[in-house]
Each structure stands twice: as structure tokens, then as C-alpha cells.
Write a protein that holds these residues in place. Structure first.
Motif, PDB file in Angstrom:
ATOM      1  N   CYS A 385       0.830  -1.208   0.000  1.00 14.07           N
ATOM      2  CA  CYS A 385       0.000   0.000   0.000  1.00 14.07           C
ATOM      3  C   CYS A 385       0.863   1.256   0.000  1.00 14.07           C
ATOM      4  CB  CYS A 385      -0.925   0.023   1.210  1.00 14.07           C
ATOM      5  SG  CYS A 385      -1.946   1.513   1.232  1.00 14.07           S
ATOM      6  N   PRO A 386       0.687   2.122  -0.992  1.00 12.15           N
ATOM      7  CA  PRO A 386       1.484   3.346  -1.046  1.00 12.15           C
ATOM      8  C   PRO A 386       0.983   4.405  -0.065  1.00 12.15           C
ATOM      9  CG  PRO A 386      -0.020   3.275  -2.893  1.00 12.15           C
ATOM     10  CD  PRO A 386      -0.192   1.974  -2.148  1.00 12.15           C
ATOM     11  N   CYS A 387      -0.135   4.135   0.590  1.00 14.42           N
ATOM     12  CA  CYS A 387      -0.722   5.133   1.486  1.00 14.42           C
ATOM     13  C   CYS A 387      -0.554   4.789   2.958  1.00 14.42           C
ATOM     14  CB  CYS A 387      -2.203   5.318   1.161  1.00 14.42           C
ATOM     15  SG  CYS A 387      -2.433   5.987  -0.481  1.00 14.42           S
ATOM     16  N   LEU A 389      -1.634   2.217   4.613  1.00  6.16           N
ATOM     17  CA  LEU A 389      -2.834   1.662   5.227  1.00  6.16           C
ATOM     18  C   LEU A 389      -2.619   0.185   5.560  1.00  6.16           C
ATOM     19  CD1 LEU A 389      -5.347   3.370   2.814  1.00  6.16           C
ATOM     20  CD2 LEU A 389      -4.740   4.074   5.124  1.00  6.16           C
ATOM     21  N   PRO A 391      -4.623  -2.754   4.721  1.00  3.24           N
ATOM     22  CA  PRO A 391      -5.802  -3.219   3.987  1.00  3.24           C
ATOM     23  C   PRO A 391      -6.497  -4.412   4.630  1.00  3.24           C
ATOM     24  CG  PRO A 391      -4.028  -2.722   2.478  1.00  3.24           C
ATOM     25  CD  PRO A 391      -3.452  -2.618   3.845  1.00  3.24           C
ATOM     26  N   MET A 394      -8.773  -3.179   7.332  1.00  2.00           N
ATOM     27  CA  MET A 394      -9.888  -2.398   6.783  1.00  2.00           C
ATOM     28  C   MET A 394     -10.925  -3.337   6.186  1.00  2.00           C
ATOM     29  SD  MET A 394      -8.008   1.020   5.244  1.00  2.00           S
ATOM     30  CE  MET A 394      -8.416   0.625   3.623  1.00  2.00           C
ATOM     31  N   CYS A 414      -7.537   5.977   1.261  1.00  2.00           N
ATOM     32  CA  CYS A 414      -7.222   4.980   0.233  1.00  2.00           C
ATOM     33  C   CYS A 414      -7.461   5.600  -1.145  1.00  2.00           C
ATOM     34  CB  CYS A 414      -8.105   3.752   0.435  1.00  2.00           C
ATOM     35  SG  CYS A 414      -8.209   2.671  -1.010  1.00  2.00           S
ATOM     36  N   ILE A 415      -6.475   5.486  -2.032  1.00  2.00           N
ATOM     37  CA  ILE A 415      -6.625   6.077  -3.358  1.00  2.00           C
ATOM     38  C   ILE A 415      -7.156   5.051  -4.359  1.00  2.00           C
ATOM     39  CG2 ILE A 415      -4.886   7.867  -3.038  1.00  2.00           C
ATOM     40  CD1 ILE A 415      -2.939   6.053  -4.610  1.00  2.00           C
ATOM     41  N   GLY A 416      -7.495   3.877  -3.873  1.00  2.00           N
ATOM     42  CA  GLY A 416      -8.101   2.867  -4.749  1.00  2.00           C
ATOM     43  C   GLY A 416      -7.175   2.366  -5.834  1.00  2.00           C
ATOM     44  N   CYS A 417      -5.872   2.310  -5.535  1.00  2.00           N
ATOM     45  CA  CYS A 417      -4.914   1.974  -6.586  1.00  2.00           C
ATOM     46  C   CYS A 417      -4.910   0.483  -6.911  1.00  2.00           C
ATOM     47  CB  CYS A 417      -3.517   2.406  -6.173  1.00  2.00           C
ATOM     48  SG  CYS A 417      -2.888   1.472  -4.778  1.00  2.00           S
ATOM     49  N   GLY A 418      -5.414  -0.337  -5.998  1.00  2.00           N
ATOM     50  CA  GLY A 418      -5.486  -1.773  -6.281  1.00  2.00           C
ATOM     51  C   GLY A 418      -4.202  -2.535  -6.037  1.00  2.00           C
ATOM     52  N   SER A 419      -3.151  -1.881  -5.543  1.00  2.00           N
ATOM     53  CA  SER A 419      -1.889  -2.588  -5.299  1.00  2.00           C
ATOM     54  C   SER A 419      -2.084  -3.731  -4.322  1.00  2.00           C
ATOM     55  CB  SER A 419      -0.837  -1.632  -4.731  1.00  2.00           C
ATOM     56  OG  SER A 419      -0.606  -0.577  -5.618  1.00  2.00           O
ATOM     57  N   CYS A 420      -2.914  -3.487  -3.306  1.00  2.00           N
ATOM     58  CA  CYS A 420      -3.117  -4.503  -2.272  1.00  2.00           C
ATOM     59  C   CYS A 420      -3.761  -5.751  -2.867  1.00  2.00           C
ATOM     60  CB  CYS A 420      -3.954  -3.941  -1.130  1.00  2.00           C
ATOM     61  SG  CYS A 420      -5.460  -3.096  -1.643  1.00  2.00           S
ATOM     62  N   SER A 431      -9.455  -3.889  -2.973  1.00  3.38           N
ATOM     63  CA  SER A 431      -9.831  -2.543  -3.399  1.00  3.38           C
ATOM     64  C   SER A 431     -11.313  -2.484  -3.770  1.00  3.38           C
ATOM     65  CB  SER A 431      -8.945  -2.057  -4.543  1.00  3.38           C
ATOM     66  OG  SER A 431      -8.800  -3.053  -5.513  1.00  3.38           O
ATOM     67  N   PHE A 434     -13.019  -1.658  -0.691  1.00  2.00           N
ATOM     68  CA  PHE A 434     -12.858  -0.261  -0.286  1.00  2.00           C
ATOM     69  C   PHE A 434     -13.724   0.664  -1.145  1.00  2.00           C
ATOM     70  CE2 PHE A 434      -8.433  -1.951   0.806  1.00  2.00           C
ATOM     71  CZ  PHE A 434      -8.955  -2.585   1.918  1.00  2.00           C
TER      72      PHE A 434
HETATM   73  S1  SF4 Z   1      -6.256   0.349  -2.954  1.00  2.00           S
HETATM   74 FE1  SF4 Z   1      -5.133  -0.838  -1.425  1.00  2.00          FE
HETATM   75  S2  SF4 Z   1      -3.014  -0.366  -1.797  1.00  2.00           S
HETATM   76 FE2  SF4 Z   1      -4.179   1.207  -2.876  1.00  2.00          FE
HETATM   77  S3  SF4 Z   1      -4.359   2.870  -1.394  1.00  2.00           S
HETATM   78 FE3  SF4 Z   1      -6.153   1.612  -1.125  1.00  2.00          FE
HETATM   79  S4  SF4 Z   1      -5.602   0.228   0.511  1.00  2.00           S
HETATM   80 FE4  SF4 Z   1      -3.697   1.078  -0.242  1.00  2.00          FE
END
Ligand code: SF4
Ligand code: SF4
Lengths: 500, 361
Positions: A385-387, A389, A391, A394, A414-420, A431, A434
Motif C-alpha cells: 500500500c502506497p498510502c 494503510l 488493507p 480495513m 485509500c486512493i483505490g490503486c489496487g496494489s493490495c 480494493s 474499499f
Molecule cells: S487500494 Fe489498497 S493499496 Fe491502494 S491505497 Fe487503497 S488500501 Fe492502499
């Protein structure tokens, strides 16, 4: 030009390295897509209020004519992508996962493709006052073309409220598959740069950073050459890592400064615009051309010949697919945008809009969907997670129905980037949870708002009724008193009469 | 054309899965395990097989009773790995029922009673090992000296079957204490370290593995190799192993310097017992260790500290299982207090301060 490799970059946490699969389309030069038999142009192709149609069924329009006017501060007008006849203003499936019907203008091209000068081109745009540049950008219907579709003029006007010093041009294009920005920078570096310089003038910044991921050396070279004459423009090579293109993370990588939670990058003096947006600004100011087409990457394992196309807005996506030779096999998923943050599409019937940067038809092997298993607390998601968080926690809260708990853990950051979700070995659609929770929260807030409003109205009504009742009672009392007085008077009179 | 119901992004995946992770860990354990087979012969192989079989059967039964889909959960490989890890920590010539009882304890009590995979607070293999150690101290501390396969000392197949599945001690096993056990007893009798060490395996033997010990713990080198493989494959990160081994080395180094006669040196501590196995394969168990890097450092250091304390001053010569379990119990607390800092916020969760830039928010 400052050398890209001497620019000091700052590390950001998290992120992932998805296979970029850009080779599918990276060497495909941008081709203009021929006009389809019908264009379906939605009235809302931006964040904010939908535009209001100015045309009716049967109207004949020229290419570039204003079809619908912007409504309010955050909105954008819509223009005709070609000349032809308006077939109607009505419902058509939206460029959205739901495919629900939205208000759309249908235009039948007449094949003439004849321009009308809606906007006047400017010979010396650099002599325009900043406000005037922003006004013309608004008039041209330009919105953020990286996918966010925020009306660009609003962002160009930020200098009125913030002290800005840097314009960052986001050429990261960190989503796998997409190569449209890469191609624009390689094929039209001068024009892109011109747009960039115009935006910088509107913003009143001192420096410009053209940030391009290191997996696009040709784009870096082309933009570097174009920018050679401008000492305040630096082409910066970014490490290839997803989500490098996230505004706040991009700015932190470049400046070392973190945008405060709930804030804008303007809070730290930086504004970010996308490459394609810069080109649109150039077209609008130099040539008086409104935003009526955009470059899209059509790719994915299910597409026969992946391509980069300049697509008239409103073109049904099926037309793009046909132009690329159709499907090799039935795609497992149809995605608008990149595979990490893109929107699922219900069908290829939906039209291309200002924010569409890619159409992907992905096969099962590419999607690699798998059975969802329980969380094994492996913490891969935490590391990715780049933020900052957590996950897994959550998601646990959301699964247990505790939205508030997930908000406390940072859901709204959460920027919803989907990395997690990308790294989760248990294939938990994190994501997705989220996004769902954010939607739920917004719905809840709307409901709360509505409830408050109803309550306020009810209270106002009961106050009004109360007041009316009081007034009525008072009036009644008055009348009674008057009556009594009258009676007393007449009695008196009678009395005096008899006493006479 | 019909397209599958749209789910949400991302539409691509790193390609990892639980079974892949478990598979990699087992692959990493393979060299040490095979060496254990070679060193201790058929009885070790029989014990290993019974332990793993029991683990898988217990898991299947528990899943069925819990009404969960059996196949996908069995295929994730986690039960197999638990059995495997447990087997490696058993005395190689222990009777079959030690492994079977251990596996039942590990899977039923250590894992499924908590709610199945991902829910357990303690490492299941260590739960079983500790329970066995307390319940069957005799069988659990009867170590044989190595009798390599095909060597003269090795029991033949029938004898081996009798060792594992037959009556106790039909074969005249040469039993021997482990290095740590030996040192502990000798030091307890007031012998100084140098004399005590003379009667036990040399450091070289420990490194290579020619010493009495558990089935898979004897070859520090092969276990380390597996651990490095996991690091390379990014199944684990260096934080827990380094913190654990570092703390153990530092403490033993310190005390050894203070009183070399009484305290064994860092190398002895690192190379013997389950220190390396514990550091790379047990303490790093994904489910029961903290999720942040800082938390993992703390966790690893705690394990190292406890291992040293237990080995040096407590009643058991071996400390890894106890130490890891004690730290497992701290994991939720560590995770609670050592959360990462959220982007754009300070450690307390407030939005970062920035010089007022004329903005309205
Ligand atoms: S989508 Fe996942 S990895 Fe991306 S910011 Fe949100 S919690 Fe972090
Ligand atoms: S990556 Fe998936 S399995 Fe691992 S901790 Fe996060 S949610 Fe759990």
C-alpha cells in the motif's frame, strides 16, 4: 535542459511492479479512427454538473459546434466531433460499469467533416492574460484526460487561491498496457510542450517538470529535445513502479513533499496535469479546436491487433474493436482504462468519452482471477500500500459491517490503486471492498443529508403551523373581545335608552 | 457477445497464491529434510510420513465438520506444511503416535479451533510441539546419534518399522543428548564449559549437521540455505530472522564475554537447536507474526531475547518453540501499536501541517 539523471528523486513507500505488457501497442503509431455511422455523445463526460443540450432532433451541426453548454463552476461543454444531423437527445448506455442509460446526443455524421470556428484561434497565446487562457480552456470543454475528468480550467484557476511554484506534467503512464501518452509524447512533442507552456503561463509557476517513467526512453528523448530551449523545463525520468502516476505520490517523488490528507497538491504549491490534456490545450488555443477526439490504446490479449487510435468522442467501442481486427477469442473482461484501476464495461456498445484512455479486452490468463481464500495475514497488502494503510484490517471491518471502523483505519485515505488486491495471495478483492465501502459511505451521507433536510423542513412546517395557530387564536381572541365590547356598548346604549 | 459480470479492478494479479507460498516454503525445507532422512534413516522417514498424513487427514475432517469446502482448503498446502514443520522438530526415532498426536493437536487445537487458516493466534506446529514436550517428556527428548542410511549403524527396514510402529526400544538405539541438552546438564553439575563441550558435537558438526538432534534441525547450513531461498523468493523478509538471530548472537556474545566458563558463545547458540529453523521458518510464519516491518523487527528481537533467556536460565534446554509462542501472543498488540503512518497524516492520524498556502482547506 537539466539532465534527467541528475534530478534528485525521493523514495515513496509501497507500490508494486505489475507486468507492463506495453509492448503490445507501444510501437503502434497513432492512427485516426474513421467516423462510425452514428456517434453517441453523453452530456456528462466530466466530474460535476452535466452539460445542458442546445440542439434538437433534426438540427444540422458543423464539426466543433457547441452541442451542450457547461452548467456552473464545475462542468464542461460538449462539442460536435464531426458535421452531421442530430438524431435525438435521449437515453443511451453510459460509459460505466452499470451501463445504465444517461442523457446522450446522437449524431449521424454527414461525411463532410466540415469545421465551424466555434473558438477563435489565437496568434500569440502567450500574450493572453492567465485568466483568459483558463477561460478558453473551459470553453473548449477540456477535462483531465488521464481519467479523472476534472474540468481543467478549474485546476488552471488554482493560482487565485494558492501560491503555486511548480507544474508537473504526468507522463508516468504507470498502468500496464496503456501507451497512448507515450505515443503522444513521441509523435507530437512540440505540440505537447506548447500546451504545457501555456498551462504554466495560466498557473504562473516558476518551473515545469515533465515526469516520464524510465520504461519510455523514446518519449523522454523526444520531450527532452523539444524542451531544450526552455531552461525552466526539466524532463525527469521516474522509476517504473505502480502507482507512480498517482498525483500525490508523483509530487512526493519529485519534490519530497507530502500532500496533507484531505488536501490538494496545490497545498504544497504544485499542480499536476496530464500529457493528453496539454495537447488539448495547445489545440484549443493555437487552432481554436474544442476537445472532440482523444487518443486511446486498444489492447489486451483478446484483441487481434492492438493499436493506438485517435477516436472521435461518442464512437461506440465496438467500432474500435472492429478496427483492431476484432477479438481473437472471447475476452474474460472488458475494461475501460488500465487493468489496475480501470472500470469494467458491460459491453462494447458504450461510447468513447473524454476520460477514456484505453479499452482492454483481457483473457482469463491475463486476469488471473482465482478463488477467494481466507486472509492469511501475510501482510503483502500492507507492504504494497502506497498510502500506509493496513488493507487486511480495513477489509475485515468492512466484512463485519463496520464502516466506521474502516474509516478510523484510513478508508478515506485509500486512493483505490489496487496494489493490495494485486499482491494478495488469497485473491481477496481488497480494493473492491474499499470502493464499495466508500460508495456506501457516500450514500449514507446523502441519506443523512436528506434526513436532516426533511427534518429541517418538518420543523419549519410545524413552526409555521404553530405560528398560524397562534395567530388564529390571537385573532379569535381579538374578535371575541371586539364582540364583547360591542355587546357591552349596545347594552350600555340600551340601558341609557331605557333610563331616559 | 456476452461478457462476464463486471467485477472490480484490478484485472490483473501478481500470480501469487497461498498454495504457491506454502509450496515454496516446503521446497526450501526439502534439503534439510532429505539430509535428515539420510542421517536418521528409515525410522525418520516413517515418522515424517505419519506426521504429514495425520495432519492432512485431521485438516480434512475438521473442514468437513466445519462445513467448509474441503478440496480447495486442503490444496492450499497449509496443513501439509504444518505437519512438515512439526515433523522436523521431533526426535527422529520417536514412535509414530508422537507424530500423529502432534499433528492432531497442531491442526485441531492449534488451527481449526481458532477458526481455520489465518485465524490462529499461535503457530500450530509450535502449539503441538510444546504440548508434546509437556505431555511426553521422555519420548520427546530421546535423541539418537546419527545412523546414516546404508551405513553399518543403520537399522534395516524391518528394524526400522519396529522402531517407528512397534514396541518401544526394540532396537538398541544409541541415544544421545543434543548439544544444548548436554551443555545444560553438564553446566548444571558444575562442570565448566570447556570440559562440557568436549563431550559434545563440534561447531563444524553442528554446521554440517552430523549431530544428535531433531529430524530436520541438525544441519544449520542446509536450513540456512532454505531460508536464503525464501528471502530471495520474497516469501519472507529479512526483518524477523535478522532481528531474532542478531539478538540471540548479541546476548550470547555479551554473556560469553563476561563469563566464558559458564555461558556458551554465539556460534553454539546460533548453530544448535532450532535457532536457524525457528528464525527463518517458524517465527516468520505469516499468520502469527506482525504485519509491519517495524513490528517484525520488534517481534524478531523478542524471540531472540526469549530464546536466550529460556535456554540459559529456564528448565528446558531448547527455547525456540516457547519463545516464538510467547511472541505470537504479543503479535496483536504489536500490530495495534506499530501501524504504518498513513500518507498525508502524522503518527497520531492528524492531517500533516503545511505552511498556510492561502487555500481554503
Ligand atoms: S487500494 Fe489498497 S493499496 Fe491502494 S491505497 Fe487503497 S488500501 Fe492502499
Ligand atoms: S495480502 Fe491478502 S492474505 Fe495477505 S494479509 Fe493482505 S488481505 Fe490477507
Amino acid at each position: 535542459m537539466a539532465a534527467a539523471d541528475r534530478f534528485k528523486l525521493f523514495r515513496i513507500r509501497g507500490g508494486v511492479h505489475p507486468q507492463d505488457r506495453k509492448q503490445l501497442s507501444a510501437e503502434q503509431a497513432i492512427e485516426p479512427l474513421p467516423l462510425p455511422p452514428l456517434l453517441h455523445i453523453p452530456l456528462q463526460q466530466h466530474i460535476g454538473a452535466p452539460a445542458e443540450p442546445l440542439v434538437r432532433r433534426g438540427d444540422l451541426v458543423k464539426k466543433g459546434a457547441l452541442l451542450a453548454a457547461s452548467q456552473g463552476a464545475i462542468s464542461a461543454p460538449v462539442h460536435a466531433p464531426t458535421s452531421g444531423r442530430i438524431m435525438g437527445v435521449g437515453g443511451y448506455p453510459a460509459h460505466h460499469a452499470s451501463g445504465l442509460s444517461v442523457r446522450t446526443i446522437t449524431l449521424k455524421p454527414d461525411g463532410q467533416d466540415e469545421w465551424i470556428d466555434t473558438l477563435d484561434p489565437v496568434v500569440e497565446p502567450f500574450n493572453l492574460p492567465p485568466d483568459e487562457i483558463a477561460r478558453r480552456v473551459a470553453e473548449a470543454g477540456i477535462v483531465g484526460m488521464g481519467g479523472a475528468t476534472f474540468p481543467s480550467a478549474v485546476k488552471l484557476n488554482l493560482r487565485n487561491r494558492y501560491r503555486l511554484h511548480t507544474l508537473v506534467i504526468n507522463g508516468a503512464e504507470c498502468e500496464p498496457y496503456l501507451t497512448c501518452d507515450d505515443r503522444l509524447m513521441r509523435e507530437q512533442p512540440e505540440q505537447v510542450l506548447d500546451g504545457v507552456l501555456l498551462m504554466a503561463r495560466a498557473l504562473g509557476v516558476e518551473r515545469i517538470l515533465l515526469a516520464i517513467e524510465n520504461n519510455k526512453p523514446a518519449a523522454q528523448a523526444a520531450m527532452g529535445e523539444a524542451a531544450q530551449a526552455h531552461a525552466w523545463v526539466t524532463v525527469v525520468g521516474l522509476p517504473t513502479r505502480y502507482p507512480m502516476g498517482s498525483e500525490k505520490h508523483l509530487v512526493q517523488t519529485l519534490t519530497g513533499q507530502e500532500t496533507p490528507a484531505r488536501g490538494l497538491t496545490a497545498d504544497i504549491g504544485v499542480v499536476v496535469h496530464n500529457v493528453a490534456t496539454a495537447l488539448a490545450v495547445h489545440e484549443a488555443l493555437r487552432h481554436g479546436r474544442p476537445l472532440i477526439s482523444r487518443v486511446m490504446t486498444v489492447s489486451g490479449g483478446a484483441i487481434r491487433t492492438p493499436r493506438n487510435l485517435r477516436v472521435p468522442l461518442g464512437t461506440p467501442l465496438s467500432y474500435l474493436v472492429d478496427y483492431c481486427g476484432g477479438f481473437v477469442r472471447e475476452p474474460s473482461r472488458l475494461v475501460s482504462g488500465g487493468p489496475m484501476m480501470g472500470q469494467p464495461l458491460p459491453s462494447t456498445r458504450v461510447p468513447a468519452v473524454k476520460g477514456s484512455n484505453g479499452l482492454l479486452a483481457l483473457t482469463d490468463e491475463e486476469v488471473r482471477a482465482d478463488r477467494e481464500m481466507p486472509c492469511i495475514r501475510c501482510a503483502s497488502c500492507v507492504q504494497a500500500c502506497p498510502c500506509g494503510l493496513v488493507p487486511l484490517e480495513m477489509a475485515a471491518h468492512i466484512r463485519a459491517g463496520s464502516l466506521d471502523g474502516s474509516v478510523k483505519l484510513g478508508l478515506l485515505d485509500c486512493i483505490g490503486c489496487g496494489s493490495c488486491a494485486y499482491v494478495c495471495p488469497s485473491h481477496i478483492p481488497l480494493s473492491h471492498y474499499f470502493n464499495y465501502a466508500k460508495g456506501e459511505l457516500a450514500a449514507r451521507q446523502r441519506a443523512q443529508h436528506k434526513q436532516n433536510e426533511t427534518k429541517r423542513l418538518a420543523e419549519a412546517r410545524s413552526l409555521r403551523l404553530e405560528a398560524a395557530k397562534k395567530a388564529k387564536r390571537a385573532a379569535m381572541l381579538k374578535r371575541k373581545q371586539e364582540q364583547q365590547a360591542k355587546q357591552a356598548k349596545s347594552a350600555e346604549a340600551a340601558l341609557s335608552e331605557t333610563s331616559q | 457477445m456476452t461478457i462476464k459480470p463486471p467485477l472490480s479492478a484490478p484485472y490483473t494479479h501478481a500470480g501469487t497464491s497461498i498454495s504457491r507460498t506454502m509450496g515454496l516454503v516446503m521446497l526450501a525445507l526439502l534439503p534439510a529434510t532429505l539430509f535428515g532422512f539420510y542421517l536418521f534413516g528409515w525410522p525418520a522417514i516413517f515418522l515424517f510420513a505419519s506426521t504429514l498424513l495425520a495432519a492432512v487427514l485431521t485438516e480434512a475432517l475438521a473442514l468437513r465438520l466445519a462445513g467448509k469446502p474441503v478440496r480447495p482448503f486442503l490444496l492450499d498446502g497449509s496443513a501439509l506444511l504444518t505437519g512438515w514443520l512439526l515433523a522436523l522438530t521431533l526426535p527422529p526415532w520417536a514412535p509414530w503416535w508422537i507424530g500423529v498426536v502432534g499433528s492432531i493437536l497442531a491442526i485441531a487445537v492449534g488451527k481449526q479451533m481458532f477458526g481455520g487458516i489465518g485465524q490462529n493466534l499461535f503457530n500450530p506446529a509450535m502449539v503441538a510441539r510444546v504440548a508434546l514436550l509437556i505431555s511426553f517428556p521422555l519420548e520427546m527428548t530421546l535423541f539418537t546419534t546419527p545412523a546414516p542410511l546404508f551405513s553399518d549403524q543403520a537399522p534395516d527396514l524391518l528394524q526400522s518399522l519396529a522402531i517407528t510402529f512397534g514396541n518401544p526400544a526394540p532396537y538398541d538405539a544409541v541415544s544421545s543428548a543434543t548439544v544444548l541438552g548436554h551443555l545444560k546438564t553438564e553446566l548444571g553439575r558444575g562442570v565448566n564449559l570447556e570440559q562440557a563441550a568436549a563431550g559434545s558435537a563440534s561447531l563444524w558438526q553442528l554446521t554440517w549437521g552430523q549431530a544428535a538432534g531433531s529430524l530436520g534441525e541438525t544441519s544449520a547450513l542446509l536450513i540456512l540455505l532454505g531460508g536464503l531461498f525464501l528471502l530471495y523468493k520474497r516469501v519472507i523478509s529479512w526483518h524477523i530472522p535478522l532481528a531474532m538471530l542478531g539478538t540471540l548472537a548479541a546476548l550470547s556474545g555479551l554473556f560469553h564475554l563476561l563469563n566464558p566458563d559458564h555461558y556458551a558463545g554465539p556460534l553454539t547458540h546460533l548453530l544448535s537447536g532450532a535457532a536457524i529453523l525457528g528464525a527463518f521458518f517458524i517465527a516468520t510464519d505469516l499468520v502469527t507474526s506482525p504485519s509491519t516491518r517495524r513490528g517484525q523487527l520488534l517481534f524478531g528481537a523478542g524471540c531472540g531475547l526469549l530464546v536466550y533467556i529460556i535456554r540459559t536460565w529456564a528448565g528446558y534446554p531448547e527455547g525456540v518453540a516457547f519463545a516464538v509462542m510467547l511472541m505470537n501472543g504479543c503479535t496483536p498488540l504489536i500490530d495495534h501499536f506499530l501501524k504504518p503512518r498513513i500518507y498525508g497524516r502524522d503518527r497520531r492520524g492528524e492531517p500533516l501541517n503545511y505552511a498556510d498556502n492561502g487555500g481554503n482547506n
